[in-house]
Scaffold this motif. Structure first.
Motif, PDB file in Angstrom:
ATOM      1  N   THR A  93       0.791  -1.240  -0.261  1.00  0.00           N
ATOM      2  CA  THR A  93      -0.199   0.360  -0.018  1.00  0.00           C
ATOM      3  C   THR A  93       0.562   1.240   0.075  1.00  0.00           C
ATOM      4  O   THR A  93       1.978   1.564   0.457  1.00  0.00           O
ATOM      5  CB  THR A  93      -1.351   0.209   1.129  1.00  0.00           C
ATOM      6  OG1 THR A  93       0.204   0.019   2.201  1.00  0.00           O
ATOM      7  CG2 THR A  93      -2.325  -1.025   1.421  1.00  0.00           C
ATOM      8  N   SER A  96      -2.131   6.604  -1.384  1.00  0.00           N
ATOM      9  CA  SER A  96      -3.616   6.856  -1.798  1.00  0.00           C
ATOM     10  C   SER A  96      -4.075   5.303  -2.741  1.00  0.00           C
ATOM     11  O   SER A  96      -5.341   5.271  -3.500  1.00  0.00           O
ATOM     12  CB  SER A  96      -2.931   7.737  -2.763  1.00  0.00           C
ATOM     13  OG  SER A  96      -2.431   7.457  -3.405  1.00  0.00           O
ATOM     14  N   SER A  97      -3.099   4.263  -2.466  1.00  0.00           N
ATOM     15  CA  SER A  97      -3.482   2.971  -3.894  1.00  0.00           C
ATOM     16  C   SER A  97      -2.710   2.152  -3.216  1.00  0.00           C
ATOM     17  O   SER A  97      -2.261   1.823  -2.265  1.00  0.00           O
ATOM     18  CB  SER A  97      -2.970   3.604  -5.635  1.00  0.00           C
ATOM     19  OG  SER A  97      -1.729   3.687  -5.861  1.00  0.00           O
ATOM     20  N   GLN A  99      -0.398  -1.003  -5.210  1.00  0.00           N
ATOM     21  CA  GLN A  99       1.129  -0.446  -5.542  1.00  0.00           C
ATOM     22  C   GLN A  99       1.800  -2.535  -6.085  1.00  0.00           C
ATOM     23  O   GLN A  99       1.388  -3.136  -5.192  1.00  0.00           O
ATOM     24  CB  GLN A  99       2.048  -0.038  -5.170  1.00  0.00           C
ATOM     25  CG  GLN A  99       2.206   1.834  -4.721  1.00  0.00           C
ATOM     26  CD  GLN A  99       1.949   2.138  -6.105  1.00  0.00           C
ATOM     27  OE1 GLN A  99       2.724   2.359  -7.353  1.00  0.00           O
ATOM     28  NE2 GLN A  99       1.384   3.622  -6.511  1.00  0.00           N
TER      29      GLN A  99
END
Length: 133
Positions: A93, A96-97, A99
């Motif tokens: 993590t 924001s996302s 990976q």
């Protein structure tokens, strides 16, 4: 001027060599973590994190209690000796996302009491994981 150029060239070589090695403090620490290009993206905290290991899928998973922050490493073999080459896929993590990277070539830097230190020189990724029985 020529002397300054030589000094700068030496410093660049030393810096480049340093980027190709796992950070020494990671090798000295038992803390489970994931570092990408010199930046630690996850560190295990015993008070609010959990670890798991699935032997059949060769998957190491480390995350906080809510799994909002985590990293997962799945390898082609269970690491067993220093110097061994291991291929793996990671997922982690960010702010924001989620990976991910696939087909990373790691080298086992150290194995001690079930803890495994892995380093990818090419991708500059270090992972410290634990084999649980």
């Amino acid at each position: 001027m020529k002397r300054l150029s030589v000094i700068i060239a030496v410093l660049l070589v030393l810096t480049a060599c340093n980027r190709n090695k796992i950070e020494p403090e990671m090798l000295e620490s038992d803390n489970l973590c994931l570092s990408i290009k010199g930046r630690t993206v996850f560190t295990y905290d015993e008070d609010d994190c959990q670890i798991s290991f699935n032997r059949s899928s060769r998957t190491f998973r480390i995350g906080d209690d809510t799994m909002d922050d985590f990293f997962t490493l799945t390898t082609n073999v269970i690491p067993s000796s220093k110097g061994e080459k291991v291929k793996g896929d990671i997922q982690w993590t960010s702010e924001s996302s989620v990976q991910s990277r696939k087909y990373i070539q790691f080298e086992v830097q150290k194995i001690e009491n079930g803890t495994v230190w892995l380093w990818s020189k090419t991708d500059r990724i270090a992972a410290v994981v634990r084999i649980l029985d």
